[in-house]
Write an enzyme that holds these catalytic residues in place. Structure first.
Site, PDB file in Angstrom:
ATOM      1  N   GLY A 105       0.908  -1.309   0.099  1.00 36.03           N
ATOM      2  CA  GLY A 105       0.045   0.114   0.098  1.00 36.03           C
ATOM      3  C   GLY A 105       0.860   1.238   0.017  1.00 36.03           C
ATOM      4  O   GLY A 105       2.144   1.512   0.228  1.00 36.03           O
ATOM      5  N   SER A 140       2.480   4.787   0.910  1.00 33.62           N
ATOM      6  CA  SER A 140       3.034   5.361   2.302  1.00 33.62           C
ATOM      7  C   SER A 140       1.993   6.108   2.992  1.00 33.62           C
ATOM      8  O   SER A 140       1.297   6.713   2.439  1.00 33.62           O
ATOM      9  CB  SER A 140       4.390   6.361   1.972  1.00 33.62           C
ATOM     10  OG  SER A 140       4.819   6.843   3.217  1.00 33.62           O
ATOM     11  N   GLY A 141       1.930   5.803   4.216  1.00 32.48           N
ATOM     12  CA  GLY A 141       0.816   6.293   5.259  1.00 32.48           C
ATOM     13  C   GLY A 141      -0.434   5.668   5.082  1.00 32.48           C
ATOM     14  O   GLY A 141      -1.215   5.930   5.868  1.00 32.48           O
ATOM     15  N   ALA A 142      -0.315   4.510   4.468  1.00 34.08           N
ATOM     16  CA  ALA A 142      -1.854   3.738   4.494  1.00 34.08           C
ATOM     17  C   ALA A 142      -1.995   3.132   5.643  1.00 34.08           C
ATOM     18  O   ALA A 142      -3.157   2.732   6.139  1.00 34.08           O
ATOM     19  CB  ALA A 142      -1.672   2.899   3.302  1.00 34.08           C
ATOM     20  N   SER A 185       5.992  -2.002  -1.874  1.00 32.67           N
ATOM     21  CA  SER A 185       6.081  -2.844  -3.173  1.00 32.67           C
ATOM     22  C   SER A 185       4.616  -2.610  -4.136  1.00 32.67           C
ATOM     23  O   SER A 185       3.832  -3.257  -4.061  1.00 32.67           O
ATOM     24  CB  SER A 185       5.526  -4.249  -2.423  1.00 32.67           C
ATOM     25  OG  SER A 185       4.470  -4.447  -1.707  1.00 32.67           O
TER      26      SER A 185
END
Ligand code: ADP
Length: 182
Positions: free
Chosen positions: A16, A18-20, A90
């Site tokens: 996911g 960044s920050g998810a 990823s």
């Protein structure tokens, strides 16, 4: 005598933006699984990039190498009965499919929040910089993110609390028999 169920190794692969919420959920999962005496290791993008892959950057080639090395570790662990909690942006489906092919009991877990939500969270202040053009190759801004089209588990972190998200993953792991039911 206590029950001696034999549970297999597995890979919970959280992908996911960044920050998810990947690291946040991974930490809750780690704690919960240790309480249940499940053998686990947590592999996190930010941690790995300071050790195993500190020589790598964020070009496509380096991102692929980063995941390739992590997949190697997850392969060794998962085939020996260890549960791997992996949190990595990823962004490429082909690379995630490669990890699935290499490891034991791989689950692709989409940690999903809309781009505007993660920009609004801006946990590390990096979206602000990326939008200003100060960080090249920033996923979601100046680099692609290929959302999983058929994830094993789809978690919406904009709709649920971190604890509720972790519970959704735990319930799935129980249901398929990778961890003991509580
Ligand atoms: P990532 O590891 O995906 O980059 P982090 O876990 O570092 O993301 O940051 C996610 C941020 O979003 C944290 O500040 C966390 O408190 C917040 N957040 C809000 N709701 C959730 C949720 N349901 N799951 C995970 N994190 C959440």
């Amino acid at each position: 005598m206590s029950h001696n169920h034999n549970h297999p190794g597995f890979v919970v692969w959280m992908t996911g933006l960044s920050g998810a919420g990947k690291t946040t959920i991974a930490l809750i999962l780690e704690k919960e699984l240790r309480q249940r005496n499940v053998k686990i290791e947590r592999l996190d993008g930010d941690v790995v990039r300071q050790s195993l892959t500190r020589d790598l950057g964020f070009s496509k080639e380096d991102r692929d190498k980063n995941i390739e090395r992590v997949a190697f570790v997850a392969k060794l662990l998962s085939r020996n009965g260890v549960g791997c909690i992996c949190s990595f942006i990823s962004p490429y489906q082909a690379v995630r499919d490669q990890v699935r092919a290499e490891t034991t009991n791989f689950l692709e877990v989409f940690i999903d929040a809309p781009l505007e939500v993660v920009i609004d969270r801006d946990v590390k202040g990096m979206y602000k910089k990326a939008i200003a053009g100060e960080i090249p190759n920033f996923t979601g801004i100046s680099d692609p993110f290929e959302a999983p089209s058929r994830p094993d588990i789809h978690i919406r972190t904009d709709l649920h609390t971190p604890d509720a998200c972790a519970q959704q993953i735990l319930a799935h792991l129980e249901q398929i028999g990778y961890i003991p039911a509580r």
